[in-house]
Design an enzyme around this catalytic site. Structure first.
Site, PDB file in Angstrom:
ATOM      1  N   CYS A  41      -1.319   5.803   9.776  1.00  0.00           N
ATOM      2  CA  CYS A  41      -0.133   5.100  10.284  1.00  0.00           C
ATOM      3  C   CYS A  41      -0.537   3.840  11.019  1.00  0.00           C
ATOM      4  O   CYS A  41      -1.417   3.868  11.869  1.00  0.00           O
ATOM      5  CB  CYS A  41       0.632   5.959  11.287  1.00  0.00           C
ATOM      6  SG  CYS A  41       1.017   7.582  10.709  1.00  0.00           S
TER       7      CYS A  41
ATOM      8  N   CYS B  77       3.158   8.501   1.034  1.00  0.00           N
ATOM      9  CA  CYS B  77       3.707   7.565   2.013  1.00  0.00           C
ATOM     10  C   CYS B  77       3.936   6.235   1.298  1.00  0.00           C
ATOM     11  O   CYS B  77       3.011   5.685   0.706  1.00  0.00           O
ATOM     12  CB  CYS B  77       2.711   7.409   3.166  1.00  0.00           C
ATOM     13  SG  CYS B  77       3.238   6.194   4.393  1.00  0.00           S
TER      14      CYS B  77
ATOM     15  N   CYS C  12       5.660  -4.924  16.007  1.00  0.00           N
ATOM     16  CA  CYS C  12       5.300  -3.965  17.054  1.00  0.00           C
ATOM     17  C   CYS C  12       3.839  -4.232  17.425  1.00  0.00           C
ATOM     18  O   CYS C  12       2.993  -4.436  16.553  1.00  0.00           O
ATOM     19  CB  CYS C  12       5.473  -2.525  16.558  1.00  0.00           C
ATOM     20  SG  CYS C  12       7.175  -2.137  16.094  1.00  0.00           S
TER      21      CYS C  12
ATOM     22  N   CYS D 242       0.814  -2.075  15.940  1.00  0.00           N
ATOM     23  CA  CYS D 242       0.811  -1.780  14.496  1.00  0.00           C
ATOM     24  C   CYS D 242       0.178  -2.926  13.726  1.00  0.00           C
ATOM     25  O   CYS D 242       0.611  -4.077  13.824  1.00  0.00           O
ATOM     26  CB  CYS D 242       2.236  -1.545  14.012  1.00  0.00           C
ATOM     27  SG  CYS D 242       2.349  -1.228  12.241  1.00  0.00           S
TER      28      CYS D 242
ATOM     29  N   ASN E 167      -3.826   5.077  16.023  1.00  0.00           N
ATOM     30  CA  ASN E 167      -4.892   4.802  15.068  1.00  0.00           C
ATOM     31  C   ASN E 167      -5.388   3.399  15.361  1.00  0.00           C
ATOM     32  O   ASN E 167      -4.654   2.438  15.182  1.00  0.00           O
ATOM     33  CB  ASN E 167      -4.359   4.905  13.644  1.00  0.00           C
ATOM     34  CG  ASN E 167      -3.952   6.326  13.317  1.00  0.00           C
ATOM     35  OD1 ASN E 167      -4.713   7.266  13.495  1.00  0.00           O
ATOM     36  ND2 ASN E 167      -2.715   6.510  12.882  1.00  0.00           N
TER      37      ASN E 167
ATOM     38  N   CYS F 146       5.650  -6.706   7.433  1.00  0.00           N
ATOM     39  CA  CYS F 146       6.755  -6.234   8.263  1.00  0.00           C
ATOM     40  C   CYS F 146       7.090  -7.297   9.293  1.00  0.00           C
ATOM     41  O   CYS F 146       6.199  -7.863   9.914  1.00  0.00           O
ATOM     42  CB  CYS F 146       6.372  -4.934   8.969  1.00  0.00           C
ATOM     43  SG  CYS F 146       7.733  -4.217   9.926  1.00  0.00           S
TER      44      CYS F 146
ATOM     45  N   SER G 193      11.189   5.684  15.375  1.00  0.00           N
ATOM     46  CA  SER G 193      10.026   5.186  16.110  1.00  0.00           C
ATOM     47  C   SER G 193      10.463   4.866  17.529  1.00  0.00           C
ATOM     48  O   SER G 193      11.090   3.841  17.777  1.00  0.00           O
ATOM     49  CB  SER G 193       9.462   3.942  15.419  1.00  0.00           C
ATOM     50  OG  SER G 193       8.789   4.320  14.244  1.00  0.00           O
ATOM     51  N   LEU G 194      10.110   5.755  18.451  1.00  0.00           N
ATOM     52  CA  LEU G 194      10.559   5.616  19.844  1.00  0.00           C
ATOM     53  C   LEU G 194       9.465   4.962  20.693  1.00  0.00           C
ATOM     54  O   LEU G 194       9.647   3.884  21.241  1.00  0.00           O
ATOM     55  CB  LEU G 194      10.916   6.999  20.393  1.00  0.00           C
ATOM     56  CG  LEU G 194      11.671   7.008  21.713  1.00  0.00           C
ATOM     57  CD1 LEU G 194      13.093   6.513  21.519  1.00  0.00           C
ATOM     58  CD2 LEU G 194      11.664   8.409  22.321  1.00  0.00           C
ATOM     59  N   HIS G 195       8.346   5.656  20.829  1.00  0.00           N
ATOM     60  CA  HIS G 195       7.113   5.117  21.421  1.00  0.00           C
ATOM     61  C   HIS G 195       7.156   4.827  22.913  1.00  0.00           C
ATOM     62  O   HIS G 195       6.138   4.417  23.480  1.00  0.00           O
ATOM     63  CB  HIS G 195       6.633   3.872  20.672  1.00  0.00           C
ATOM     64  CG  HIS G 195       6.469   4.086  19.204  1.00  0.00           C
ATOM     65  ND1 HIS G 195       5.798   5.171  18.683  1.00  0.00           N
ATOM     66  CD2 HIS G 195       6.912   3.390  18.125  1.00  0.00           C
ATOM     67  CE1 HIS G 195       5.813   5.109  17.360  1.00  0.00           C
ATOM     68  NE2 HIS G 195       6.497   4.052  16.986  1.00  0.00           N
TER      69      HIS G 195
ATOM     70  N   GLU H 297       0.812  -1.201   0.000  1.00  0.00           N
ATOM     71  CA  GLU H 297       0.000   0.000   0.000  1.00  0.00           C
ATOM     72  C   GLU H 297       0.853   1.262   0.000  1.00  0.00           C
ATOM     73  O   GLU H 297       1.933   1.300   0.569  1.00  0.00           O
ATOM     74  CB  GLU H 297      -0.897   0.002   1.247  1.00  0.00           C
ATOM     75  CG  GLU H 297      -1.681  -1.294   1.358  1.00  0.00           C
ATOM     76  CD  GLU H 297      -2.666  -1.319   2.527  1.00  0.00           C
ATOM     77  OE1 GLU H 297      -3.507  -2.222   2.524  1.00  0.00           O
ATOM     78  OE2 GLU H 297      -2.604  -0.461   3.412  1.00  0.00           O
TER      79      GLU H 297
ATOM     80  N   GLU I 223       9.967  -2.138   7.295  1.00  0.00           N
ATOM     81  CA  GLU I 223      11.071  -1.425   7.940  1.00  0.00           C
ATOM     82  C   GLU I 223      12.125  -1.159   6.862  1.00  0.00           C
ATOM     83  O   GLU I 223      12.809  -2.081   6.404  1.00  0.00           O
ATOM     84  CB  GLU I 223      11.632  -2.287   9.083  1.00  0.00           C
ATOM     85  CG  GLU I 223      12.957  -1.817   9.645  1.00  0.00           C
ATOM     86  CD  GLU I 223      12.993  -0.337  10.026  1.00  0.00           C
ATOM     87  OE1 GLU I 223      12.138   0.114  10.800  1.00  0.00           O
ATOM     88  OE2 GLU I 223      13.885   0.366   9.518  1.00  0.00           O
TER      89      GLU I 223
HETATM   90  N1  SAH Z   1       9.097   0.430  10.317  1.00  0.00           N
HETATM   91  C1  SAH Z   1       9.248   1.868  10.245  1.00  0.00           C
HETATM   92  C2  SAH Z   1       8.330   2.453   9.221  1.00  0.00           C
HETATM   93  C3  SAH Z   1       6.849   2.454   9.614  1.00  0.00           C
HETATM   94  S1  SAH Z   1       6.474   4.092   9.888  1.00  0.00           S
HETATM   95  C4  SAH Z   1       9.085   2.448  11.628  1.00  0.00           C
HETATM   96  O1  SAH Z   1       8.660   1.733  12.512  1.00  0.00           O
HETATM   97  O2  SAH Z   1       9.420   3.609  11.826  1.00  0.00           O
HETATM   98  C5  SAH Z   1       4.956   4.077  10.577  1.00  0.00           C
HETATM   99  C6  SAH Z   1       4.910   4.886  11.872  1.00  0.00           C
HETATM  100  O3  SAH Z   1       3.607   4.730  12.408  1.00  0.00           O
HETATM  101  C7  SAH Z   1       5.872   4.312  12.900  1.00  0.00           C
HETATM  102  O4  SAH Z   1       6.339   5.302  13.770  1.00  0.00           O
HETATM  103  C8  SAH Z   1       4.954   3.371  13.620  1.00  0.00           C
HETATM  104  O5  SAH Z   1       5.447   3.004  14.862  1.00  0.00           O
HETATM  105  C9  SAH Z   1       3.679   4.180  13.701  1.00  0.00           C
HETATM  106  N2  SAH Z   1       2.506   3.365  13.963  1.00  0.00           N
HETATM  107  C10 SAH Z   1       2.389   2.043  13.792  1.00  0.00           C
HETATM  108  N3  SAH Z   1       1.167   1.630  14.149  1.00  0.00           N
HETATM  109  C11 SAH Z   1       0.494   2.709  14.556  1.00  0.00           C
HETATM  110  C12 SAH Z   1      -0.843   2.923  15.007  1.00  0.00           C
HETATM  111  N4  SAH Z   1      -1.702   1.946  15.113  1.00  0.00           N
HETATM  112  N5  SAH Z   1      -1.194   4.180  15.316  1.00  0.00           N
HETATM  113  C13 SAH Z   1      -0.327   5.199  15.189  1.00  0.00           C
HETATM  114  N6  SAH Z   1       0.930   5.063  14.733  1.00  0.00           N
HETATM  115  C14 SAH Z   1       1.343   3.825  14.431  1.00  0.00           C
END
Ligand code: SAH
Length: 368
Positions: free
Chosen positions: A341, A111, A122, A125, A298, A118, A222-224, A98, A168
């Protein structure tokens, strides 16, 4: 399927080899390169300054194809989700990937995905939950951009590209790096480096190599979570590439034009969105050259977390701002078509099924 190799996706060196083989002078490779990536023609026959004989010779050996669009879905906010069927041939199963077109007042953003699925898993996600197929090839990555640009309104707005779709990117260096070079090449797609952002969990060896590239994109990490213990619960990759090492590498990364790397932080209600998390995050990055992008989760039925309320988002944001952190909140786009995302995932059928389950459920629309 066409057995001829794809001319689209070859870099300058690859095209030089092809044209040398056809007994052509080297500058011809530059011409073909311009047709493929600057003009983005859809057929070798359209490369009008090549001469009929050379075009025929090329067409006998090569195809020119972009990945096949299997479906488009337009969200209420103008976001368009593109589903591509990718099937790179023998031994590689067909899959759906996508891309998302996101228009706003000032710019148009694309995007793009770098993998089908992937492997990082995570927990918040949907892409990770749905699993992993394979790496995409250069033509499949660049073809997403070419297709979306081709179908977008010609409104003259600047392009912005985010490598934030499925996958990734730093686990697919072999295709992602050549694609980035062509995207940023002034003679290719000509995207200024500061308008191209690669998002990664921080695959350290690959990140170090990206930092060594002559031309580099912006970086988002992507820290989170504000500490390794919590991050480990959300992102299995923390076991391999730890938060503190990733931040150190991000700090060393040469961001275009002296800008700052972004730290992405998805807010999950009750999990990482509390005031103490905000304070810990602020302390973690105090005095370091980062900005923070908060992404309210999301949601999707398969994701075992909830989105925070407005108050929690505001409170989290305010604590960072008070402590001098530059922070933005990512406005979610395209949620209604599962294009936001973390909502991109493998199969079109699944996306539709989930959409139908999301309350309030209208009667299932007929499949288009
Ligand atoms: N693998 C890479 C590229 C994906 S980017 C990475 O992890 O950075 C997509 C971004 O959206 C990442 O920061 C990911 O962690 C975030 N993301 C994933 N699932 C999400 C969700 N359900 N709601 C909001 N952000 C999310």
């Amino acid at each position: 399927m066409d057995a001829r190799p794809n001319l689209f996706g070859l870099d300058r060196a690859g095209l030089e080899a092809v044209l040398r083989e056809l007994g052509q002078p080297r500058y011809r490779a530059g011409q073909v390169y311009g047709w493929l990536y600057a003009h983005r023609v859809k057929a070798i026959a359209e490369m009008t300054d090549l001469g009929k004989g050379l075009r025929d010779a090329l067409a006998a050996r090569f195809d020119l194809r972009w990945p096949e669009v299997s479906h488009r879905e337009r969200g209420a906010d103008g976001t368009v989700k593109f589903l591509f069927r990718v099937n790179a041939g023998e031994g590689q199963p067909a899959s759906t990937i996508e891309s998302v077109f996101i228009p706003d007042e000032r710019r148009n953003t694309i995007c793009i995905s770098t993998q089908a699925g992937c492997p990082l898993a995570c927990t918040f996600c949907l892409t990770g939950i749905a699993g992993y197929r394979r790496n995409l090839a250069v033509d499949e990555i660049l073809g997403q951009v070419a297709t979306v640009m081709d179908e977008a309104p010609r409104d003259g707005k600047a392009w912005n590209i985010v490598v934030m779709g499925m996958g990734e990117p730093l686990l697919n260096e072999a295709a992602t790096f050549p694609a980035l070079r062509v995207l940023m090449d002034p003679k290719g797609f000509a995207i200024p480096p500061r308008k191209l952002t690669l998002s990664t969990v921080g695959i350290l060896p690959a990140l170090e190599r990206l930092a060594q590239e002559p031309v580099r994109p912006n970086l988002a990490i992507s820290l989170h979570a504000p500490n390794p213990e919590l991050r480990r619960k959300l992102m299995p990759i923390e076991e391999k590439y730890a938060l503190h090492d990733v931040l150190d590498a991000a700090e060393r990364y040469p961001v275009p034009r002296g800008g700052r790397a972004t730290l992405e932080y998805a807010l999950l209600a009750g999990v990482n969105d509390q005031p103490e998390h905000a304070r810990e995050l602020a302390a973690l990055i105090a005095g370091r050259p980062f900005k923070v992008n908060l992404i309210p989760l999301n949601p999707a039925p398969e994701i075992p977390f909830a989105a925070p309320g407005e108050r929690a988002i505001d409170r989290f944001c305010a604590i960072l701002v008070e402590r001098g952190v530059t922070v933005s909140v990512r406005r979610s786009r395209g949620q209604d078509v599962l294009a936001a995302c973390g909502q991109l995932h493998l199969k079109q059928g699944e996306a539709l099924a989930i959409r139908r389950r999301t309350p309030p459920a209208p009667p299932a629309p007929p499949a288009s």
